[in-house]
Enzyme design. Structure first.
Site, PDB file in Angstrom:
ATOM      1  N   TYR A   1       0.816  -1.215   0.000  1.00 48.14           N
ATOM      2  CA  TYR A   1       0.000   0.000   0.000  1.00 48.14           C
ATOM      3  C   TYR A   1       0.850   1.265   0.000  1.00 48.14           C
ATOM      4  CZ  TYR A   1      -4.013  -3.000   1.077  1.00 48.14           C
ATOM      5  OH  TYR A   1      -4.987  -3.967   1.040  1.00 48.14           O
TER       6      TYR A   1
ATOM      7  N   LYS B   1       3.334 -15.480   1.979  1.00 48.92           N
ATOM      8  CA  LYS B   1       3.226 -16.182   0.695  1.00 48.92           C
ATOM      9  C   LYS B   1       4.643 -16.496   0.246  1.00 48.92           C
ATOM     10  CE  LYS B   1       0.763 -17.699  -2.797  1.00 48.92           C
ATOM     11  NZ  LYS B   1      -0.056 -18.912  -2.691  1.00 48.92           N
TER      12      LYS B   1
ATOM     13  N   ASP C   1      -3.153 -18.267   1.458  1.00 48.29           N
ATOM     14  CA  ASP C   1      -4.338 -18.915   0.871  1.00 48.29           C
ATOM     15  C   ASP C   1      -4.873 -19.995   1.808  1.00 48.29           C
ATOM     16  OD1 ASP C   1      -1.842 -19.948   0.314  1.00 48.29           O
ATOM     17  OD2 ASP C   1      -2.316 -20.655  -1.695  1.00 48.29           O
TER      18      ASP C   1
ATOM     19  N   ASP D   1      -5.333  -6.874   5.801  1.00 50.29           N
ATOM     20  CA  ASP D   1      -6.538  -6.130   5.414  1.00 50.29           C
ATOM     21  C   ASP D   1      -7.625  -7.125   5.012  1.00 50.29           C
ATOM     22  OD1 ASP D   1      -8.277  -4.206   4.563  1.00 50.29           O
ATOM     23  OD2 ASP D   1      -7.055  -3.478   2.903  1.00 50.29           O
TER      24      ASP D   1
ATOM     25  N   ASP E   1     -11.009  -8.723   7.562  1.00 48.74           N
ATOM     26  CA  ASP E   1     -12.434  -8.605   7.196  1.00 48.74           C
ATOM     27  C   ASP E   1     -13.090  -9.986   7.166  1.00 48.74           C
ATOM     28  OD1 ASP E   1     -12.289  -5.883   7.025  1.00 48.74           O
ATOM     29  OD2 ASP E   1     -13.349  -5.779   5.105  1.00 48.74           O
TER      30      ASP E   1
END
Ligand code: NAD
Length: 363
Positions: A141, A191, A223, A247, A251
């Site tokens: 980001y 990852k 994943d 992020d 959620d």
């Protein structure tokens, strides 16, 4: 203990839920004899209306002086088409940066009385109690180069995922520190089978773990983590991950608990000389213009953020547990707002706040 707290109610239901959170904080301070000093500042749409900017300098100054900041929510429909610098949400990113809060903590737990509100089967979600620690100021980001370029024949978009060793170390230490006071287990998510960035992440987290031999560490690919969160959420204690993965996963974790109005969050920075940790505490939800000004909003996410503030910024574990127990008692009593689908008439924002205060008195 001296508690110097800045309150930024913001916009919409932010002002309503913050009023109840402050009421609860006042009740805790009175009961346990803490000296509470409250200041109030402008942030978001209300700040634009009054000063022309979403984060006035005065608010940044007040935040720097306070030990902890309690925020409501920002966002007003009248600014939906405003330029980026004149949008309320810009104030939120600005205050996070001004405070240097680099670790976002989102507790995810289920309450017995809300099990039916979870999209998962009760037997899967019951007993879930985890905290997601998301790195907040680095990663894709913020990395450069970034942007969209055109070279005649083709259009290209670039973002850069970048982390330094020190950025990974400080957020990892936060996760291990939290795990020590919980079930002593950190799951680091990356990852690393594809990304060099994640390979560094995994290496540094493994090194930091040696400083905490009493805490168990395991690694999960992002994943697989997304899958395990819904298959077996009880397996997690502290989940540690970088900005973008956090992020998304936080959620996913959020829906396990039922209503968005229930969810607290904490963003933590460095420790002050006073011993308090710099912290920004806010419910996860937004300003909810559709129900603003109607005394309908669920204040429990904001009140849960007060519990997080007591625990993380001030180390007041007993007081934090009392607030959490009071939330649980109010949920069990059925005196809840409309979003939690009470069997009888829904309670108002104010009534729920008062019910939490009464439960704290009785504890
Ligand atoms: P929202 O969270 O404000 O509302 C989503 C839905 O959830 C609405 O139907 C709302 O009524 C309901 N809801 C939210 N909080 C509730 C509560 N405490 N009790 C009962 N119901 C609740 O998200 P949105 O509608 O996408 O955004 C509205 C505004 O809030 C936008 O301007 C957005 O940019 C802003 N926003 C701010 C923050 C923040 O300040 N941290 C976060 C998200 C959105």
């Amino acid at each position: 203990m001296q508690l110097r707290v800045l309150v930024l109610p913001g916009d919409g239901i932010g002002t309503e839920v913050t009023r109840e959170a402050v009421r609860v904080l006042g009740r805790v301070a009175a009961k346990w004899n803490h000296e509470l000093t409250l200041t109030e500042g402008l942030l978001g749409g209300i700040a634009i209306q009054k000063t022309g900017t979403p984060l006035p300098d005065e608010t940044s100054r007040l935040a720097a002086e306070a030990d902890a900041t309690l925020m409501g929510a920002v966002g007003l429909p009248e600014f939906d088409n405003a330029p980026p610098d004149k949008r309320p949400e810009k104030g939120l990113l600005g205050i996070r940066r001004a405070l240097g809060v680099y670790a976002n903590l989102r507790p995810v737990r289920t309450y017995a009385s809300l099990l039916d509100s979870s999209p998962l089967k009760n037997h899967l979600v019951e007993g879930t109690d985890m905290i997601i620690v998301r790195e907040l100021t680095g990663g894709i980001y913020y990395g450069t180069p970034r942007g969209i370029t055109e070279d005649g024949a083709e259009t290209r978009a670039v973002n850069t995922m970048t982390y330094t060793r020190s950025e990974i170390e400080r957020v990892s230490r936060m996760a291990f520190h939290l795990a020590r006071a919980r079930r002593k287990k950190v799951t680091s998510v990356d990852k690393s089978n594809v990304l060099e960035n994640s390979q560094l992440w995994r290496r540094v987290v493994t090194e930091v773990a040696r400083e905490y031999p009493d805490v168990a560490l395991d690694h999960l690919l992002v994943d697989n983590c997304a899958m395990q969160l819904v298959l077996n959420p009880r397996r997690f204690d502290v989940v540690l991950t970088e900005n973008m993965f956090g992020d998304i996963l936080s959620d996913e974790g959020a829906v396990l608990a039922g209503s968005i109005g229930m969810l607290p969050s904490a963003s933590i920075g460095d420790q002050r000389p006073s011993g308090a940790w710099v912290g920004l505490y806010e419910p996860v939800h937004g300003s909810a213009p559709d129900i603003a000004g109607q005394n309908k909003a669920n204040p429990l996410g904001a009140i849960g953020s007060v519990a997080a503030m007591l625990a993380y910024s001030f180390g007041l574990k007993k007081e934090a547990s009392a607030v959490e127990a009071a939330i649980e008692a109010v949920l069990a009593s059925g005196r809840v707002t409309a979003d939690l689908q009470p069997s009888g008439a829904p309670a108002t924002t104010e009534q729920v706040g008062e019910a939490v205060c009464v439960a704290i008195e009785r504890s």
